[in-house]
Design a protein around this motif. Structure first.
Motif, mmCIF file in Angstrom:
data_model
loop_
_atom_site.group_PDB
_atom_site.id
_atom_site.type_symbol
_atom_site.label_atom_id
_atom_site.label_comp_id
_atom_site.label_asym_id
_atom_site.label_seq_id
_atom_site.Cartn_x
_atom_site.Cartn_y
_atom_site.Cartn_z
ATOM 1 N N LEU A 14 -5.719 4.776 5.190
ATOM 2 C CA LEU A 14 -4.411 5.132 4.652
ATOM 3 C C LEU A 14 -4.397 5.226 3.144
ATOM 4 N N HIS A 34 -5.090 2.217 9.536
ATOM 5 C CA HIS A 34 -4.233 2.233 10.721
ATOM 6 C C HIS A 34 -5.158 2.255 11.923
ATOM 7 N N TYR A 53 -1.381 -1.907 11.419
ATOM 8 C CA TYR A 53 -1.758 -1.596 10.048
ATOM 9 C C TYR A 53 -2.396 -2.844 9.458
ATOM 10 N N ARG A 68 4.470 -1.505 9.387
ATOM 11 C CA ARG A 68 4.478 -0.119 8.930
ATOM 12 C C ARG A 68 5.272 0.014 7.634
ATOM 13 N N ALA A 71 3.223 -1.328 4.712
ATOM 14 C CA ALA A 71 2.172 -0.394 4.312
ATOM 15 C C ALA A 71 2.759 0.706 3.442
ATOM 16 N N ALA A 78 1.662 5.612 5.209
ATOM 17 C CA ALA A 78 1.752 5.195 6.607
ATOM 18 C C ALA A 78 2.384 6.257 7.373
#
Length: 78
Positions: A14, A34, A53, A68, A71, A78
């Motif tokens: 990511l 991820h 994540y 999420r 992130a 994400a």
């Protein structure tokens, strides 16, 4: 009749998260990934089982699970 089933694990990078390591105190960026786990039937992904994540410190190897939203907030796509 032969049925072939199993699990498929994929990892997608990511980006870098600008957050210090809680274990060793390393203040540099850490790569975020991820990870997805899917149930496969005859080598075809059928059902998603897990999506998470994570980031891992490049110095000590300690891992941390991110939500999420976290992130996205820390700068990873994400």
């Amino acid at each position: 009749m032969l049925v072939i089933f199993g699990l498929s694990r994929k990892e997608r990078p990511l980006g870098l998260v600008a957050l210090g390591c809680g274990a060793c105190g390393h203040a540099g960026p850490q790569p975020a990934v991820h990870r997805r786990t899917r149930f496969t039937l005859f080598f075809v992904p059928v059902l998603p089982l897990r999506s998470r994540y994570e980031m891992r410190c490049p110095v000590c190897g300690a891992g941390r699970t991110l939500s999420r939203d976290d992130a996205r907030r820390y700068g990873a796509r994400a």
